[in-house]
Design a protein around this motif. Sequence first.
Motif, PDB file in Angstrom:
ATOM      1  N   PHE A 749       0.867  -1.177   0.000  1.00  0.00           N
ATOM      2  CA  PHE A 749       0.000   0.000   0.000  1.00  0.00           C
ATOM      3  C   PHE A 749       0.903   1.227   0.000  1.00  0.00           C
ATOM      4  N   VAL A 763      -3.821   6.574  -4.395  1.00  0.00           N
ATOM      5  CA  VAL A 763      -3.089   5.565  -3.647  1.00  0.00           C
ATOM      6  C   VAL A 763      -2.851   4.360  -4.571  1.00  0.00           C
ATOM      7  N   PHE A 765      -2.462   0.134  -4.448  1.00  0.00           N
ATOM      8  CA  PHE A 765      -2.530  -1.106  -3.671  1.00  0.00           C
ATOM      9  C   PHE A 765      -2.255  -2.271  -4.601  1.00  0.00           C
TER      10      PHE A 765
END
Lengths: 837, 259
Positions: A749, A763, A765
């Motif tokens: 992450f 973000v 992941f």
Amino acid sequence: MRRWSSLSLSVALAAALAPRSALAQPLPAEPHPPNDPTDAPPPAGATPPKVKTSAEPQYPPGRLSDEHHHHDPLPELDVEIEVTIDETGKVIGAKVLASGGADFDAEAIEAAKAFTFEPATEKGKPVRSRFHLPFHFEPPPHAEPEVVEVVGKRPPPTRGAGDYRIDVGNLAIVPRKSAAELLKLAPSVFLLKDGGGEGHADRVYLRGFDAREGQDIEFTVGGVPMNDAGNYHGNGYADLNFIIPELVTRLRVLEGPFDPRQGNFAVAGSADYELGLDRRGLTAKATYGSFNTARLLMLWGPDGQSPRTFAGAEIFRSDGFGENRESWRARAMGQFEGRLGNDASFRISAGGYATQYESAGLLRQSDVDAGKVDFFGTSDANQGGSAARFHLSADFEVKTGETTYGLQAFGVYRSLSLRENFTGSLLDEQLPRQELHGQRGDLLDLQTTAGTFGLRGYGRHSFEVLGLKQDLELGMFARGDLVSALQQRVGADTDDPYLTEADLDSKLADLGLYADAAVRFTKWLTLRGGVRVDLFAYDVQDNCAVTDVSRPSEDDPPGDASCLSQQRFGDHREPNQHSTTASIRPLPRVSLLLGPFAGFSFSAAYGQGVRSVDPSYVTQSVATPFAAIDAGEVGVSYAKSFELATLGVQSVFFATHVDRDQIFSETEGRATLAEGTTRAGWAGSVRSTGDFFDLSASVTLVQSRFDDTGLLVPYVPDVVVRHDGALFHDLFPIAGSPVSGKLGIGASFVGERALPYGQRSDVIFGLDAAVSMAWRFLELELAGTNLLNLEQKQAEFNYVSDFDATNPATLVPARHFAASQPIGVFGSISGTLGGDR
Amino acid sequence: MRRSFLASLVLALAGCGSTGGELLEFDAYAAGPEGRTAGEPYTFVTDRGYEVTLTTAKLHIGAVYLNQSVPTSVSSDTSCYLAGQYVAEIAGGADVDLLDPGLQPLSARGFGTTERAKTAEIWLSGGDIDADVDPTVIARVEGVATRGAETFPFDATITIGENRALEPSDPAQPGARPICKQRIVSPIEIDLRPEAGGSLVVRVDPAGWFDNVSFDELEQVDDSPPLYRFRDDSLDQPSRNLFNGLRANSGVYELEWVP
């Protein structure tokens, strides 16, 4: 690593050598559960195997290298190994019955494999059998170590909680596309491909540094430097793609410039890859999967040699996961480790690597939103590159009395070709002396070749003061580089170069001397450190120093040529400019180590580092500019071996200041010098290993800011979380041989990254996993990457580009990104001939 | 205790701080001079004493750019782009009726940063700024000019292509006068800072186009009714001056940020 008999390892060989028939038995017709040793006597007419030659395991050198432990209770424990012995008495398999932790297990297995036996018999015929070998590990007595056997090199001592020694071990099952991704086993590390293509060096982030392609991390492989000094794309460019991941056994990631052995580019820290191959025999592995990806791998670990003697070769190709991402690659590596008597060892290693690849580059978000280009498409299909690297290294280490001497010589040749277009059609300025032209395209074509040769050596002496062992090491490092770089712009329509931006021939020298001492005040307090002094010398021939002339000759105008031979109303001058310069930088580094107290060790470290600049910044007789680094950390670590598992935990607070950071310039297509920056943060990590599991996790929180404005440094993630885990166990037997299974999971992450103009990235992941089953000499593996099939952007940028020359130009910063790979599934089959299978 | 400390640290670090500035989108409009009624002829007196009444005045704006720098001197720089950083753009224009003081939306939304803008550029093109040929009608005017007893009904249609290409004055500098420079009105002095929620208004006063035009030098192309016509090139004085007026960086184009 050394074998210290007194260190030792009082191997419970007596147990093995003494009649221990209860521990051994011929393989029954109906297989016993693999972990079900029985004390039952052998069947009538059967005889157990007998030990012919034995071997002693060494106390794990990684534990011993942590020298402040010398006076403290290193663990004393037992490991039990079950070996499988074939009809000739040779050990063909070994597994752990009672674990003492991954490092102890590895040493015990290595020793067990070196045993030879009289084979067990049944009715007079040799048969396969199993035999249990208990090993007892005792920490070595400190006072008078006695060398009985020398193998491998002794790793440098620890610098504190931020000095990570990472055994890849069973975490090798976690899918990784490259050896660079092994760096993720260290906290704070985050990697991504920024659209440069399969053969382009990974972009590395470490402790709040955007280290680009390694410019801020000193990379070495077995001590051989990896950073390209003088690389025009980025001084310190480090392409780790030449490393075959299966040949990496350990890493040392030292986050921060705290060890006097660290040299140029150790800004955020350093990473050293230790190569080896535990699996003996000849292994062939074939992989095929998504994106028409195919890989053939051959590994050879000669029987009877140490794990550090090996050879490997690989051929790879892939269509890639979208438009213009095809790639080809071949690489080969080999190393031989030998002994010279009982006190000396040597290693000779060599490698070759070549790749060619296409790259999609970066996309404008607005073009994707408008449907002008697909998410996995490209805005310029002329992007890509090629690279080659060949290296040869030899090192030698000998111990004489209380002094150890080491010397390594290395030579590296490498070439790099990059074609990248970050800005589309924006930068082709119309100069008055040029014929009229429109925008011909901003495709950069960089070609570099470099030859590196160098030496590193040291002498390390141990002595006693006040009954405590003290150490002093003096060392040297010398490296020379011959580098040529040519960067041109290439026309989009013609594929011809129309502008030369740089044409440099450089000779670089980096000579460093260091002194490193360990001063032990008490059993629990050690001051370790010293100073390093580096001299950087440059001799730069700029073959294109004159690129503009305000009043050219009217009779003989220079026209469109890039590198001009005129100045001041057409006066002749050659287009080149020669510059030489040198400067010296002293670098103090010190660590204070306390403990351990009930498994806890505390540390504080301070160090200064340095990063040289690329030759384009060199000016005659002006002291070579370089970036100066100040770094500090305080940390605590915890290490403990429990009955079922070993546990290691680290927690580190850190801060680093660099007076000249490097920020990527999209217009120049390379990293350029910027203002000073400071970053501060915290990193925590944990790793636990047991009989059937190996789990690792880390969290890093950091902020990087410019000194002058207090604004965030772009592209650096605030939060990085990583997990690697492996489960492994024998599952069931087939034809008397166990089928062993492994499951590996990697998850990352990466929090939002600051982007220019107050923006934040998405973000990231990632979830990868692999399962494998091995039986005798065969192994099947299924690996999946990005299992959630998230459509993600890897790298994101805000800058100006214009990829549509037919419409009004786009001249303000806009979001760009490189697409992340969608889900990929890859199947492998491998077989091993000989060795322990 | 430790958990709460870590939680505080996470909150302190994650998402905190900025790299400075901000990206924004905004609407952009163009309009004729204020204080008039849409559709009515526009009458003004030029520097040369002509009273001009425009019955048609249309301008094709190709794009608008704002830059944070002010060029310090006239240099040999022939780049179409200013050296400084561009802070806003409307990369798509519109045909603007300059007799209408109402806000007429440009065809593209504006993108920019919150940096302060000191100069502006108006691009007068149909697309590629470097194209040799561009048939786009950039300006179209019709009207009557009078001075004393003289009356000059006129019209003009202006395109910018090969008809506006300039020969190099120095054979050693063949690229000194690229066509792109003919298509750009720059630098227009401004002082504004784009902000979220606002919009950009470009007001164009065609009166400034005619400041240096001598209508009496125009070629008469029709007798009944009489009609004088500007050439669509720069080969005579009135046509050249009208084109220069079209590209004047002061007195014609005003840019305003409307919150």
